[in-house]
Scaffold this motif. Structure first.
Motif, PDB file in Angstrom:
ATOM      1  N   GLY A 154       5.629   7.776  -3.719  1.00 53.24           N
ATOM      2  CA  GLY A 154       4.864   6.866  -2.744  1.00 53.24           C
ATOM      3  C   GLY A 154       3.173   6.958  -2.940  1.00 53.24           C
ATOM      4  N   VAL A 184       6.049   0.261  -5.362  1.00 56.32           N
ATOM      5  CA  VAL A 184       6.843  -0.258  -6.000  1.00 56.32           C
ATOM      6  C   VAL A 184       6.172  -0.651  -7.421  1.00 56.32           C
ATOM      7  CG1 VAL A 184       8.327  -2.138  -6.583  1.00 56.32           C
ATOM      8  CG2 VAL A 184       8.688  -1.104  -4.516  1.00 56.32           C
ATOM      9  N   GLN A 214      14.750   0.290  -0.614  1.00 56.13           N
ATOM     10  CA  GLN A 214      13.357   1.233  -1.301  1.00 56.13           C
ATOM     11  C   GLN A 214      13.911   2.099  -2.515  1.00 56.13           C
ATOM     12  OE1 GLN A 214      10.569   2.946   1.387  1.00 56.13           O
ATOM     13  NE2 GLN A 214      10.737   1.295   2.959  1.00 56.13           N
ATOM     14  N   ALA A 273       6.814  -0.615   1.087  1.00 57.59           N
ATOM     15  CA  ALA A 273       6.731   0.103  -0.233  1.00 57.59           C
ATOM     16  C   ALA A 273       6.057  -0.639  -1.159  1.00 57.59           C
ATOM     17  CB  ALA A 273       8.216   0.700  -0.483  1.00 57.59           C
ATOM     18  N   GLU A 313      12.597  -4.170   5.539  1.00 55.20           N
ATOM     19  CA  GLU A 313      12.859  -2.648   4.868  1.00 55.20           C
ATOM     20  C   GLU A 313      12.151  -2.699   3.823  1.00 55.20           C
ATOM     21  OE1 GLU A 313      16.777  -0.577   2.835  1.00 55.20           O
ATOM     22  OE2 GLU A 313      16.944  -2.254   4.251  1.00 55.20           O
ATOM     23  N   LEU A 314      11.543  -3.609   2.886  1.00 61.36           N
ATOM     24  CA  LEU A 314      11.116  -3.598   1.602  1.00 61.36           C
ATOM     25  C   LEU A 314       9.582  -3.561   1.884  1.00 61.36           C
ATOM     26  CD1 LEU A 314      12.298  -3.095  -1.229  1.00 61.36           C
ATOM     27  CD2 LEU A 314      12.079  -5.598  -1.611  1.00 61.36           C
TER      28      LEU A 314
END
Length: 635
Positions: free
Chosen positions: A2, A395, A356, A391, A387-388
């Protein structure tokens, strides 16, 4: 990993462009399998009989067919002479069908001959090949002849069979109809289904047979078949799958279901074996269009099988297969054909809480992209986005921008979370704050580079980001536009409020916008400007006015000329006069250019230069017809 908001620059790199899905593609995370041809024993347990030696094709016969094919290409397209020539050549081909099909040069000529063939000669050749089915279907050359014969069905199926001819010995030779031949071929393949699906060459026949029985030809499969014949075609990029439907008898659909039922008998093999899995993937695409209930049945069988394997430590056993190179491809197709309610259930049972992790995986990120591509409801998009979305930058930094593009595409399609995802993109590319940086978003998105990387800035950790410098931006040439960056911009231009993207396009200089229009990927961004219903006429004019003074350079470019044609097609009479006047100043240069002369003809540049009044009347009539047509379409 991250990465924090400034970590991308500290790492001194741009966002990776993302892995490809090709065999052994660099950065794909899918290693080259190097899989050798797999021979599976017949299902009844008997050993496979040794394949007979293929008959030899003499040089004289090869020379005859080469001359005959050349003569056919030069002959008129219709007429008795041509029909007689085709009949005689194919009669010879029927007698030597196996020898031709298993010879490299002979097979290529026979494929071309089948493209000329009427119904009856095709049936005779197909019957000759079917009598040696295993030898032909599992031969590296013969398989393509068999495919070519089957791909003639859309052209010939339903044509009346001519009266049966009498052979020289005075006896009638019975000939099966094309429908009977295909159904017989289907039955033979069904009897030894596992062998043909597992064979490197035989699997091509199964996939073509599934398409023919379903009356649907997949563009991706036809392109693969064409590519197998020449090195040039092999290097050509694969196009998106665009199915073509044709009418088939009810018996074909019955056999399609029978053939597809064979997948259930050895479902573990079809999920885990690379070659066999291709057949299952094609079957799902065909069944989704023609037998959706049976398609749903097969999807349920796949999900049930994978869900009941040994549980993994980090959740559903299905997640293990999402990380596998072979089974993940089949799961991608399952995701694309699932009904919305079943897709929602699959997400809740297996994907939720793992997005993720899947997005970061070198293989599992591809099935995740297909999940995002399949979303059509806000009920599913909302939990996925929640949820995605945190990130997004991580990503991108991991080299999986396809996941981000797919999420943006889902927001465009469903019509929700659009403002949120745009803000997250600005933050991920480090152009959200200060707000003056936001007008620089188009070059960043197009090249998939963070702000500091694109402009070569060095900023200390924790320092306040510098304001955007217009002089610096205008002095820099536009970077190389990536395919995924172009797709990202196209999605954003179709959002309900694409104002920020249009403002950023509007501040590009003429040379920068010209570079975008001349780029193979970037030209499609301008297509979206011209076609998006969210872009008003005023906004469109504001963006395109920057191209004034660049029209000749556009016209003399492969991709730019296509953009200029599109601009011309939607331009009013006044704008057309401006374009024609600018092009007319360098008319001779345009006429000599391989792309420019097409633009000059489309604009009617010679008429514009020599008979201005006639040109204006002509263009006025064209504009009037366009207005009438648009009013009809709007009604």
């Amino acid at each position: 990993m991250g990465l924090g908001p400034r970590a991308l620059h500290k790492a001194g790199r741009r966002f990776p462009a993302g892995g490809k899905r090709g065999r052994g593609a660099k950065g794909s995370g899918r290693p080259s399998s190097g899989r050798q041809r797999q021979v599976c024993p017949p299902r009844d347990g008997r050993s496979q009989p040794a394949l007979e030696a293929h008959p030899h094709l003499s040089p004289e016969a090869l020379g005859y067919f080469r001359r005959a094919l050349s003569a056919l290409k030069e002959a008129p397209e219709t007429g008795e002479e041509r029909e007689l020539m085709v009949h005689n050549v194919l009669k010879e081909a029927e007698a030597q069908a196996l020898a031709l099909a298993t010879n490299r040069t002979g097979s290529e000529m026979l494929q071309e001959l089948l493209g000329f063939s009427p119904l009856k000669p095709l049936c005779r050749v197909l019957a000759a090949l079917r009598s040696n089915l295993r030898s032909v279907a599992c031969h590296r050359c013969g398989v393509h002849v068999l495919q070519s014969a089957l791909l003639q069905l859309p052209r010939l199926l339903g044509s009346p069979m001519e009266d049966e001819e009498v052979e020289e010995d005075g006896k009638d030779r019975p000939l099966e109809t094309l429908e009977e031949l295909v159904l017989g071929l289907s039955s033979e393949v069904c009897d030894d289904f596992l062998f043909y699906c597992g064979d490197t060459h035989g699997s091509f026949v199964v996939r073509t047979l599934l398409q023919v029985l379903g009356g649907t030809l997949l563009e991706s499969e036809r392109a693969r078949h064409r590519g197998s014949q020449s090195p040039e075609a092999q290097r050509a990029p694969a196009r998106e799958c665009k199915p073509t439907d044709f009418e088939v008898p009810e018996s074909f659909l019955n056999h399609l279901q029978d053939l597809s039922s064979c997948f259930l008998k050895d479902i573990a093999v079809f999920i885990t074996d690379k070659i066999s899995s291709f057949c299952f993937q094609v079957a799902l695409q065909i069944l989704h269009r023609k037998l959706p209930q049976f398609c749903a049945h097969l999807c349920d069988a796949v999900i049930d099988f994978l869900s009941n394997r040994n549980s993994s430590a980090d959740g559903s056993p299905l997640l293990l297969f999402l990380r596998d190179q072979t089974s993940s491809r089949l799961l991608e197709q399952v995701l694309l054909v699932l009904e919305p309610l079943k897709l929602q259930s699959l997400f809740e049972d297996h994907f939720q809480g793992q997005l993720q992790t899947l997005a970061a995986h070198p293989i599992a990120n591809f099935p995740l992209q297909r999940l995002l591509d399949a979303i059509t409801t806000s009920e599913l998009l909302s939990p996925v986005f929640e949820e995605l979305s945190p990130a997004l930058e991580a990503v991108l930094a991991q080299g999986h921008p396809g996941v981000v593009i797919a999420l943006v595409g889902a927001c465009r399609r469903v019509g929700t979370h659009q403002a949120q995802v745009l803000q997250l993109l600005l933050e991920a590319f480090h152009c959200a704050e200060p707000s003056s940086r936001q007008v620089a978003c188009v070059p960043l998105f197009a090249t998939l580079m963070a702000y500091e990387v694109y402009y070569g800035l060095v900023e200390e950790e924790g320092a306040v980001p510098a304001e955007h410098q217009v002089e610096m931006a205008t002095a820099r040439a536009l970077g190389e536009v990536t395919v995924l960056g172009s797709l990202l911009l196209q999605h954003l231009l179709y959002f309900s409020t694409p104002g920020l993207i249009l403002r950023s396009l509007g501040v590009l200089t003429g040379p920068q916008l010209l570079t975008l229009a001349q780029s193979p990927a970037g030209s499609h961004v301008l297509d979206a400007v011209l076609t998006s219903p969210s872009v008003t006429r005023k906004q469109r004019r504001h963006v395109l006015k920057t191209l004034k003074g660049q029209y000749v350079a556009l016209a003399c470019s492969r991709h730019g000329s296509r953009v200029l044609d599109a601009i011309w097609g939607g331009a009013a009479l006044g704008a057309r006069k401006e374009i024609a006047a600018e092009l007319g100043e360098r008319n001779q240069e345009l006429i000599k250019d391989p792309f420019g002369h097409h633009v000059a003809r489309n604009v009617a540049l010679t008429t514009f230069l020599k008979r201005r009044e006639a040109w204006e009347q002509q263009q006025g009539a064209v504009a009037k017809r366009r207005r009438v047509l648009n009013s009809i379409l709007e009604d």
